[in-house]
Design an enzyme around this catalytic site. Structure first.
Site, PDB file in Angstrom:
ATOM      1  N   GLN A 265       0.833  -1.201   0.000  1.00 23.78           N
ATOM      2  CA  GLN A 265       0.000   0.000   0.000  1.00 23.78           C
ATOM      3  C   GLN A 265       0.870   1.253   0.000  1.00 23.78           C
ATOM      4  O   GLN A 265       1.902   1.302   0.666  1.00 23.78           O
ATOM      5  CB  GLN A 265      -0.890   0.021   1.238  1.00 23.78           C
ATOM      6  CG  GLN A 265      -1.976  -1.031   1.266  1.00 23.78           C
ATOM      7  CD  GLN A 265      -2.872  -0.865   2.468  1.00 23.78           C
ATOM      8  OE1 GLN A 265      -2.408  -0.839   3.605  1.00 23.78           O
ATOM      9  NE2 GLN A 265      -4.167  -0.746   2.235  1.00 23.78           N
TER      10      GLN A 265
ATOM     11  N   ASP B  82       0.638   3.971   1.674  1.00 24.62           N
ATOM     12  CA  ASP B  82      -0.199   4.216   2.840  1.00 24.62           C
ATOM     13  C   ASP B  82       0.235   5.472   3.576  1.00 24.62           C
ATOM     14  O   ASP B  82       1.423   5.656   3.867  1.00 24.62           O
ATOM     15  CB  ASP B  82      -0.096   3.015   3.781  1.00 24.62           C
ATOM     16  CG  ASP B  82      -1.403   2.725   4.495  1.00 24.62           C
ATOM     17  OD1 ASP B  82      -2.377   3.438   4.248  1.00 24.62           O
ATOM     18  OD2 ASP B  82      -1.434   1.774   5.285  1.00 24.62           O
TER      19      ASP B  82
ATOM     20  N   LYS C  27     -16.093   7.895   5.201  1.00 20.33           N
ATOM     21  CA  LYS C  27     -14.974   7.917   4.253  1.00 20.33           C
ATOM     22  C   LYS C  27     -15.394   8.502   2.915  1.00 20.33           C
ATOM     23  O   LYS C  27     -16.579   8.613   2.597  1.00 20.33           O
ATOM     24  CB  LYS C  27     -14.442   6.504   4.027  1.00 20.33           C
ATOM     25  CG  LYS C  27     -15.450   5.554   3.394  1.00 20.33           C
ATOM     26  CD  LYS C  27     -14.855   4.193   3.078  1.00 20.33           C
ATOM     27  CE  LYS C  27     -15.909   3.276   2.433  1.00 20.33           C
ATOM     28  NZ  LYS C  27     -15.328   2.003   1.971  1.00 20.33           N
TER      29      LYS C  27
ATOM     30  N   HIS D  92      -6.860   8.192   7.498  1.00 22.04           N
ATOM     31  CA  HIS D  92      -6.250   7.108   6.727  1.00 22.04           C
ATOM     32  C   HIS D  92      -6.326   7.482   5.252  1.00 22.04           C
ATOM     33  O   HIS D  92      -7.369   7.957   4.785  1.00 22.04           O
ATOM     34  CB  HIS D  92      -7.019   5.790   6.896  1.00 22.04           C
ATOM     35  CG  HIS D  92      -7.039   5.259   8.288  1.00 22.04           C
ATOM     36  ND1 HIS D  92      -6.273   4.188   8.683  1.00 22.04           N
ATOM     37  CD2 HIS D  92      -7.753   5.634   9.379  1.00 22.04           C
ATOM     38  CE1 HIS D  92      -6.521   3.923   9.958  1.00 22.04           C
ATOM     39  NE2 HIS D  92      -7.410   4.784  10.405  1.00 22.04           N
TER      40      HIS D  92
END
Length: 657
Positions: free
Chosen positions: A400, A402, A484, A530
């Site tokens: 990922q 990330d 999200k 995130h």
């Protein structure tokens, strides 16, 4: 207004209708031809059959067959027709579920043997007979006991009845809340029952209103997606509002098959999935490794410019970390099995976030350090079921890109807006241009405080509004711990891919007890965002392979230039040209093989190399090359310096050749 009349809102205007009026009859009042493509109605915001009887105060709107909702209803109705055809031809077949899905539908059956291609042809032929017959879909409300009695021969339907309103979206097509309904398919002339199914609907009025359908394939599927359950046979199909639209879709599928990244990955020698390593665990070959390195290097540079700090974390950790984070409770079924080392239980990590939180928590933090943007190319491992593993786009081991951003409550809105702009900008640099966003809000079952959810959802909506992206709000589709934004892209042939996710985490900071010192000296809890931009390097790689059909733009191409000599005597000249290109960072090869020139050109074209520099005697004497492009066009007698400048400019500007 008499007691036999109702006041309703119809397509935005108030109307008075007779008691007992159906949604379909009301919509016909809008004028001649207004209902030609209307197959259902939205009553008080909920999709309903046109035969639904209206009540006082109902708000009624048409659902067109060409809308997303209309297509879903059409496809679900076609799934019923397919199931009826299967049971007509295979009387012992037991019914599973038959939902609409993106671009089509499927139905699962428990049968004595897998379906063969000839079976699908026979089923499709029987479906056409049912469609031509014009059977009427008729809804009935039944009690639990009535449903069980009527469907006593259908064990999977009985199991669904026992679920009392499942949370799974596909099963919810069969059972809706506390009210059980059965849809009958009735003969249009006699009214006799032809077939029935447990279903919450809605459906189109008659089978004759299915304009175009096609069965695509069949395969095995575990009941309710669990390998612990029986394996059923699933038939996939597609249905559209017109034959032209279906033909367009089929052409897209044919093009998609040509672009399949698994096929092109082998042909272009980019990656493979050795059986000795295991399912869903890819290895990248040198050419694929080059593309991946360029992707990562460019992403790193852009992140550095945006103020991110780079971190690295290990591939496994003690289970206590995942107990604290909640992953062992929430995601254990998707994690690889644990291992014992020195009497301690370790897990391969499915997520990077707990380790990034530990980096934040490694020392005291001040508000002056926030926002703190941590970034990692972090490899994670998730035990995807074998049936869903699909090349690079659904792997078990992947990396990922990330990021976790820690910020103050006051910074949240601006940080999300800036982050979404950054995400879209970076995706544009890779040649993707069509974007849609989806804001998923608080579900019915959630953890945390309503006030926190409201703040997070408002900040996410603010970010989308500032971005200018088209978006939809998916009410109640957020995770139980956070809302999200998902960013979707459309590729070169119009397929929709979900890529980047931005999520405001309302739980992890509290579970780990992280804090920062505010300007007034108090201790406060930061917000945590995130963000996975590509989703994963592997998945994004696979999407790009299919988007470009393997013909990467020059800046991403593993080999950017191939020198092709007309004869062996011209190899030294092209090697000198290649050396000049390499000094400028260009990836270049000279084909000095024994093949004839035309075959060398065909080889370079098959490998989808952007540029070919061809040289013969005249080129050597003039210090020039014949400049050939991937599309077959060619310029002769181009001075070497000019050819190099053109290549360098295309690579620098990320030209989409």
């Amino acid at each position: 207004m008499s007691t036999q009349q109702l006041r309703i809102t119809l397509a935005g205007s108030e109307h008075v209708v007779e008691a007992g009026t159906t949604a379909g009859a009301a919509l016909e009042a809008l004028g001649p031809g207004s209902g030609a493509t209307v197959i259902a109605a939205r009553v008080n915001g909920e999709p309903r059959d046109l035969a639904r009887t209206l009540a006082e105060g109902d708000v009624v709107e048409p659902i067109d067959i060409a809308s997303d909702t209309g297509r879903a209803i059409l496809r679900h109705s076609t799934a019923h027709v397919m199931a009826q055809a299967v049971q007509d031809l295979f009387p012992h077949a037991k019914l599973g579920i038959g939902p609409p899905v993106e671009n089509g539908f499927y139905y699962d059956f428990d049968v004595e043997r897998p379906f063969a291609p000839d079976d699908l042809k026979a089923i499709e032929a029987r479906m056409r007979q049912i469609v031509k017959q014009g059977q009427r879909f008729s809804r009935r409300v039944v009690s639990d006991s009535e449903a069980r009695a009527e469907l006593a021969a259908e064990p999977y339907k009985l199991e669904l009845i026992g679920l009392k309103g499942p949370s799974d979206a596909e099963e919810a097509v069969e059972v809706g809340g506390a009210e059980l309904t059965i849809y009958d398919n009735l003969d249009p002339a006699s009214g006799e029952l032809c077939w029935k199914d447990l279903c919450r609907g809605p459906h189109i009025p008659t089978t004759r209103q299915i304009p175009a359908f096609r069965l695509m394939r069949s395969g095995g599927a575990y009941w309710r997606g669990s390998e612990k359950n029986p394996q059923l046979q699933r038939i996939y199909g597609t249905a559209w509002e017109s034959r032209d639209r279906q033909d367009e879709y089929v052409r897209m599928l044919e093009e998609a098959e040509k672009r399949d990244h698994r096929k092109l990955g082998a042909e272009l020698d980019l990656f493979s999935f050795p059986v000795e390593i295991g399912s869903g665990l890819p290895v990248f070959h040198p050419k694929g490794g080059i593309i991946r390195r360029v992707m990562e290097d460019y992403s790193r540079r852009r992140h550095e410019e945006a103020g991110y700090e780079f971190v690295n974390t290990p591939h496994l950790t003690k289970e206590d970390l995942f107990i604290t984070s909640g992953h062992l409770e929430w995601y254990k079924d998707g994690m690889f099995p644990p291992m014992e080392l020195d009497g301690v239980t370790y897990y391969p990590k499915p997520m990077n976030c707990p380790m990034h939180i530990l980096i934040y928590a490694s020392r005291g933090r001040s508000y002056r350090e926030l926002p703190l943007r941590l970034f990692e190319f972090g490899t994670v491992y998730r035990y995807e079921k074998s049936g869903v593993v699909h090349g690079l786009t659904r792997a078990r081991g992947f990396t990922q890109d990330d990021s976790h951003i820690f910020c103050t409550p006051e910074q949240l809105q601006d940080e999300l807006a800036s982050l979404l702009t950054f995400v879209v900008g970076l995706l544009r640099d890779f040649g993707l241009t069509e974007f849609e966003a989806e804001l998923s809000t608080r579900p019915d079952k959630y953890v945390g405080e309503l006030e926190e959810w409201a703040v997070a959802e408002a900040a996410l909506k603010h970010a989308i509004d500032r971005s200018g992206l088209p978006y939809v709000i998916a009410e109640g589709d957020g995770a139980f711990y956070a809302p999200k934004i998902d960013v979707h892209v459309r590729d070169a042939i119009g397929r929709r891919w979900q890529l980047s996710t931005l999520q405001v985490d309302l739980q992890e900071p509290g579970r780990f007890g992280i804090e920062y010192q505010a300007a007034d000296g108090s201790r406060k809890r930061p917000y945590m965002i995130h963000r996975a931009l590509f989703g994963s390097i592997e998945r994004f790689f696979g999407i790009l392979v299919e988007h470009y059909a393997g013909a990467f733009p020059p800046w991403l191409a593993p080999v950017q230039v191939v020198g092709i000599p007309i004869s062996d005597a011209h190899v030294p000249y092209l090697e000198k040209v290649a050396a000049g290109l390499r000094e400028q960072g260009i990836r270049v090869e000279v084909d000095a093989s024994d093949d004839r020139m035309q075959k060398k050109i065909r080889n370079a074209q098959r490998q989808k190399v952007p540029y070919m520099l061809i040289a013969g005697d005249d080129d050597v004497n003039a210090e020039a090359v014949s400049f050939r492009y991937r599309d077959g066009s060619q310029k002769n007698g181009v001075p070497v310096d000019e050819a190099i400048r053109e290549i360098l400019t295309a690579v620098r500007d990320r030209v989409q050749v």
